[in-house]
Design an enzyme around this catalytic site. Sequence first.
Site, mmCIF file in Angstrom:
data_model
loop_
_atom_site.group_PDB
_atom_site.id
_atom_site.type_symbol
_atom_site.label_atom_id
_atom_site.label_comp_id
_atom_site.label_asym_id
_atom_site.label_seq_id
_atom_site.Cartn_x
_atom_site.Cartn_y
_atom_site.Cartn_z
ATOM 1 N N ASP A 1 0.866 -1.184 0.000
ATOM 2 C CA ASP A 1 0.000 0.000 0.000
ATOM 3 C C ASP A 1 0.902 1.232 0.000
ATOM 4 O O ASP A 1 1.808 1.357 0.831
ATOM 5 C CB ASP A 1 -0.894 -0.014 1.249
ATOM 6 C CG ASP A 1 -1.947 1.082 1.206
ATOM 7 O OD1 ASP A 1 -3.144 0.748 1.148
ATOM 8 O OD2 ASP A 1 -1.571 2.271 1.229
ATOM 9 N N ASP B 1 -3.924 2.404 -5.042
ATOM 10 C CA ASP B 1 -2.566 2.392 -4.473
ATOM 11 C C ASP B 1 -2.232 1.116 -3.702
ATOM 12 O O ASP B 1 -1.320 1.118 -2.892
ATOM 13 C CB ASP B 1 -2.336 3.632 -3.596
ATOM 14 C CG ASP B 1 -2.849 3.468 -2.183
ATOM 15 O OD1 ASP B 1 -3.857 2.760 -1.982
ATOM 16 O OD2 ASP B 1 -2.230 4.050 -1.279
ATOM 17 N N GLU B 2 -2.980 0.039 -3.959
ATOM 18 C CA GLU B 2 -2.638 -1.179 -3.214
ATOM 19 C C GLU B 2 -2.832 -2.425 -4.066
ATOM 20 O O GLU B 2 -3.664 -2.445 -4.973
ATOM 21 C CB GLU B 2 -3.433 -1.281 -1.908
ATOM 22 C CG GLU B 2 -4.863 -1.558 -2.102
ATOM 23 C CD GLU B 2 -5.657 -1.580 -0.810
ATOM 24 O OE1 GLU B 2 -5.403 -2.456 0.045
ATOM 25 O OE2 GLU B 2 -6.565 -0.756 -0.689
HETATM 26 N N1 DCP Z 1 -8.598 8.390 -0.992
HETATM 27 C C1 DCP Z 1 -9.667 9.288 -1.128
HETATM 28 N N2 DCP Z 1 -10.622 9.374 -0.147
HETATM 29 C C2 DCP Z 1 -10.550 8.584 0.958
HETATM 30 C C3 DCP Z 1 -9.495 7.672 1.103
HETATM 31 C C4 DCP Z 1 -8.523 7.599 0.107
HETATM 32 O O1 DCP Z 1 -9.729 9.996 -2.130
HETATM 33 N N3 DCP Z 1 -11.492 8.693 1.912
HETATM 34 C C5 DCP Z 1 -7.564 8.354 -2.031
HETATM 35 C C6 DCP Z 1 -6.412 9.253 -1.664
HETATM 36 C C7 DCP Z 1 -5.336 8.329 -1.183
HETATM 37 C C8 DCP Z 1 -5.599 7.072 -1.985
HETATM 38 O O2 DCP Z 1 -7.023 7.038 -2.183
HETATM 39 O O3 DCP Z 1 -4.039 8.862 -1.425
HETATM 40 C C9 DCP Z 1 -5.144 5.816 -1.291
HETATM 41 O O4 DCP Z 1 -5.863 5.613 -0.091
HETATM 42 P P1 DCP Z 1 -5.193 5.093 1.225
HETATM 43 O O5 DCP Z 1 -6.295 4.720 2.162
HETATM 44 O O6 DCP Z 1 -4.171 4.064 0.910
HETATM 45 O O7 DCP Z 1 -4.506 6.384 1.863
HETATM 46 P P2 DCP Z 1 -3.088 7.020 1.559
HETATM 47 O O8 DCP Z 1 -2.297 6.235 0.579
HETATM 48 O O9 DCP Z 1 -3.275 8.454 1.195
HETATM 49 O O10 DCP Z 1 -2.401 7.013 2.983
HETATM 50 P P3 DCP Z 1 -1.752 5.759 3.771
HETATM 51 O O11 DCP Z 1 -0.304 6.096 3.912
HETATM 52 O O12 DCP Z 1 -2.464 5.721 5.069
HETATM 53 O O13 DCP Z 1 -2.003 4.533 2.928
HETATM 54 MG MG MG Z 2 -2.124 4.160 0.784
#
Ligand code: DCP
Ligand code: MG
Length: 363
Positions: free
Chosen positions: A18, A116-117
Amino acid sequence: MEPDIVQGISPRIILHLDMDSFYASVEMQDRPELRGKPVVIGADPNHGKGRGVVATCSYEARAFGIRSAMPISQAFILCPHAVFLPPDFPRYVKASADVMAILKAHGFPLQQVSIDEAFLDVSHLGTLPAATDLAVRIKETILTHLGLTCSIGLAPTKVVAKIASDVHKPGGLTIVEPENLVSFLAPMPVRKIPGIGKKSEAVLFEMGIRTIRDLAAFDIQVLIARFGRSAIALQDIAAGIDKSEVKERDGVKSVSRETTFSNDTDDEQLIAATMGALAEEVCRNLSDESLYCRTVTVKVRYQGFVTRTKARTLPHYMGDPVTVCTCAHTLLRDIFDGRKIRLLGIRLSSFDTCDALQMTLEV
Ligand code: DCP
Ligand code: MG
């Protein structure tokens, strides 16, 4: 029941990756002046009066308490000096495709589960140390080639690998040996199990179930009475049993939706409303799969089964119902010959990411 270690059969080795603060990290990679700063991606904060929510934010912004899905106005109160940026989806889709290409290059079954995963089934490596080496190499390659960091979990099941990748974020690598599977899960709050959201968590709390250990030990009949047959799978997961496989999916070619009118029609209002609903539906499918498209195709079947289609490829990637509907209306005008319409459909194609299901849904 025994956890996922059956004597004589090697445990599987599943890798879950992720990306860290994905959208924000891509922006920080593209604009070095943002690095080290609180960066918030989402709606315009409009000096605290903005509507809409935070998509994500850098770990520097998380130190101020900002989180995904929080109202942007609240994020502005928590950290007014943060850098607020609108999302640049096509850019993130490109970065996602680059990450997936790096993963795919290793030749193991790959399942992308969000922008992203992804899961990789690396069981063929045979040992956890070999899988750990691969995980380290993947992290290095993503950092060197894309300037982005990620977190990885290695475990004998998909669910545990996913939980593990989140344990040491950002930049983490968490390995769960088969013999530690149950003790790894036991003290975790039930919310860590993918699929248990706020509502299920509250119900479980009411029943006195807080940790995964509590869930694993709970009377299955009482759980079934409350959650139905899915309680069995849930309790299995709590006990470390999860047979779900890493499912490779064909690259998506198109997302489409069509509907047959109950009576053939030339009612312009009905046709326009149907087109609007179809546009909403296909765009929802698109966003479920984290995709963006450039080509819109309209299909019309007239009375007598004569079918015509017309497509248009736009210069930019998009995925919103307004753009799709406007484009579809123009195309329909071009092929409409005044006859009554039996069936109407919209198809979206020319995607900028490659890993999703082929979908055609009949209304
Ligand atoms: N995303 C979004 N709205 C949300 C959750 C996520 O638009 N409520 C989008 C933005 C994130 C991407 O999806 O960058 C990936 O989600 P993740 O839950 O993996 O969150 P991040 O990658 O940003 O942070 P982390 O480091 O916790 O994985
Ligand atoms: Mg993420």
